[in-house]
Motif scaffolding. Structure first.
Motif, PDB file in Angstrom:
ATOM      1  N   LYS A 294       0.838  -1.209   0.000  1.00  0.00           N
ATOM      2  CA  LYS A 294       0.000   0.000   0.000  1.00  0.00           C
ATOM      3  C   LYS A 294       0.869   1.254   0.000  1.00  0.00           C
ATOM      4  O   LYS A 294       0.618   2.196  -0.766  1.00  0.00           O
ATOM      5  N   GLY A 297       2.372   1.669  -3.433  1.00  0.00           N
ATOM      6  CA  GLY A 297       1.390   2.230  -4.369  1.00  0.00           C
ATOM      7  C   GLY A 297       1.173   3.709  -4.143  1.00  0.00           C
ATOM      8  O   GLY A 297       1.031   4.480  -5.102  1.00  0.00           O
ATOM      9  N   ASN A 298       1.164   4.151  -2.869  1.00  0.00           N
ATOM     10  CA  ASN A 298       0.990   5.574  -2.571  1.00  0.00           C
ATOM     11  C   ASN A 298       2.156   6.403  -3.133  1.00  0.00           C
ATOM     12  O   ASN A 298       1.961   7.495  -3.669  1.00  0.00           O
ATOM     13  N   TYR A 313      -1.479  -2.107  -5.744  1.00  0.00           N
ATOM     14  CA  TYR A 313      -2.727  -2.303  -4.998  1.00  0.00           C
ATOM     15  C   TYR A 313      -3.375  -3.643  -5.352  1.00  0.00           C
ATOM     16  O   TYR A 313      -3.967  -4.301  -4.486  1.00  0.00           O
ATOM     17  N   LEU A 326      -7.074  -0.048   0.497  1.00  0.00           N
ATOM     18  CA  LEU A 326      -6.529  -0.512  -0.782  1.00  0.00           C
ATOM     19  C   LEU A 326      -7.506  -0.204  -1.916  1.00  0.00           C
ATOM     20  O   LEU A 326      -7.114   0.286  -2.982  1.00  0.00           O
ATOM     21  N   TYR A 327      -8.790  -0.485  -1.700  1.00  0.00           N
ATOM     22  CA  TYR A 327      -9.800  -0.194  -2.726  1.00  0.00           C
ATOM     23  C   TYR A 327      -9.960   1.310  -2.904  1.00  0.00           C
ATOM     24  O   TYR A 327     -10.127   1.812  -4.029  1.00  0.00           O
ATOM     25  N   ASN A 329      -7.687   3.707  -2.442  1.00  0.00           N
ATOM     26  CA  ASN A 329      -6.558   4.279  -3.179  1.00  0.00           C
ATOM     27  C   ASN A 329      -6.568   3.849  -4.641  1.00  0.00           C
ATOM     28  O   ASN A 329      -6.205   4.619  -5.530  1.00  0.00           O
ATOM     29  N   ARG A 330      -6.983   2.585  -4.899  1.00  0.00           N
ATOM     30  CA  ARG A 330      -7.053   2.141  -6.289  1.00  0.00           C
ATOM     31  C   ARG A 330      -8.133   2.902  -7.057  1.00  0.00           C
ATOM     32  O   ARG A 330      -8.003   3.168  -8.264  1.00  0.00           O
TER      33      ARG A 330
END
Length: 420
Positions: A294, A297-298, A313, A326-327, A329-330
């Motif tokens: 996570k 991904g950020n 993610y 996670l959802y 940010n995606r």
């Protein structure tokens, strides 16, 4: 100086002339043949052959065969007749030059016409190919539009189904809360009845034990006077222990049941790890941690590398599909890449995992509503988008940016209604 060739033989029929021209070492590569309806020329250095034909021929269908030290011509006559000679006789040099120039002009005009015809044919072919390509592209565009429309209808139906499911779940929880409150009220009423009954029994007992006679009355009054004087207070310190609270709100203002449920869901999410993935064997230990993925991904999102962030993610969700961030940010990545239906799906999944609503997840729920509302507005579903923005304002009423965006959506909806 070229050598004029005069050694040749010819035969004829009413429709054709067969000319045999012997040239030693003749080959296709070094031979230049020029033929028009009245003139035939063969140039094979150092040999030169010219024939000013007796009558016109069809130069387009006539043929020449080169090989075995000989050139054999098959010349087709335009008019069926027998020729007296192969070449016209008694022609002076000026006439010969005129025939040569005329033949060259005819050849140039035919070459020009052939070039123009070829160019016209090429243009027609290009025009036809362009029309075919445009037709194919139109069909593809229509196919894509149909797919988009189907996806939009599908997403709308799924959203309606999800809303209906959420509404029923809320109603069910509301009924459960009302039932709990009714049970508590019943318990309180029963306790009050018990206390009232106990007080009545005590009063009746005190009446029955009332003393008789003056002496006994004096004894009790003296005791009461002595008992009424309190003893001096002793000095000391009182230690107060507070019940530990996970949430910042006071107990009297907090929803204890919902907060406990949220904490339980968070603990379950941290334990829910899926290790049965074939790709895990090639990963480092830290890359198998959803929290590390996570954060990765950020960082990729911050550098505008949205596809790589989505991949991070995705792997984190495969490892643990119970983490709502996670959802969430995606969904932000999909919004940047204009994958609007996927952004709606991820925002909805995040909201589903962010239940029950408590103070600890308020900010995440507000972001999920804003991102889903943004995706709806970009799909021109302004009513659904406004509903999400209003839900976000209920969570954070003082957010100026959300207030401004919600007002813009209202203006768009009103403008659309006025136009219709």
């Amino acid at each position: 100086m070229p050598l004029q060739v005069s050694d040749y033989s010819w035969q004829q029929t009413k429709t054709a002339v067969f000319l045999s021209l012997p040239l030693k070492g003749v080959c296709v590569r070094d031979t230049d043949v020029f033929c028009t309806e009245n003139y035939l020329k063969v140039n094979f250095p150092p040999f030169l052959f010219e024939a000013f034909l007796y009558a016109p021929i069809d130069d387009e269908s006539s043929k020449a065969k080169i090989g075995n030290d000989t050139i054999v011509f098959t010349l087709y006559k335009k008019e069926a007749a027998m020729w007296e000679t192969l070449s016209v006789t008694g022609v002076d040099k000026e006439t010969m030059q005129r025939i040569r120039e005329k033949s060259i002009l005819q050849a140039q005009e035919r070459a020009k016409e052939a070039t123009e015809a070829k160019a016209a044919a090429k243009r027609e072919d290009q025009k036809y190919a362009l029309s075919v390509m445009m037709k194919i592209e139109e069909e593809e565009r229509k196919k894509i539009e149909d797919m988009k429309e189907n996806e939009r209808i599908k997403a709308t139906k799924e959203l309606e189904a999800w809303k209906e499911y959420q509404r029923k779940a809320e109603e069910h929880k509301k009924i459960q809360r009302e039932e709990k409150l009714c049970q508590k009220e019943k318990q309180i009423k029963e306790e009050r009845k018990k206390l009232k009954y106990k007080s009545l029994t005590r009063n009746s007992a005190s009446r029955n034990l009332a003393p008789k006679g003056r002496n006994s009355e004096n004894i009790f009054t003296e005791k009461l006077k002595e008992d009424s004087i309190p003893a001096p207070r002793s000095v000391g310190s009182i230690k107060i222990n507070f019940t530990p609270r996970v949430f910042p709100t006071a107990l009297r203002e907090s929803q204890v049941a919902e907060e406990e449920e949220w904490l339980h869901k968070q603990a379950e999410a941290r334990r829910a790890m899926n290790t049965d993935i074939a790709e895990l064997c090639d990963l480092k230990e830290e890359e198998k941690n959803p929290e590390w993925l996570k954060d990765k991904g950020n960082k990729l999102f911050a550098t505008e590398n949205y596809l790589a962030a989505i991949n991070a993610y995705n792997l984190a969700i495969r490892l643990n599909n119970k983490m709502p961030l996670l959802y969430l940010n995606r969904a932000a990545c999909h919004l940047k890449l204009k994958n609007l239906h996927k952004a709606i799906e991820d925002s909805s999944k995040a909201l589903e995992l962010l239940m029950p609503p408590v103070t600890d997840n308020a900010n995440a729920r507000m972001k999920a509503h804003v991102r889903r509302g943004t995706a709806f507005c970009q799909l021109e579903l302004y009513v659904e988008g406004l509903q999400d923005y209003e839900a976000a304002l209920k969570i954070d009423p003082s957010n100026k940016i959300v207030q401004i965006d919600a007002e813009k959506i209202r203006n768009v909806i009103q403008g659309t209604e006025l136009k219709s």
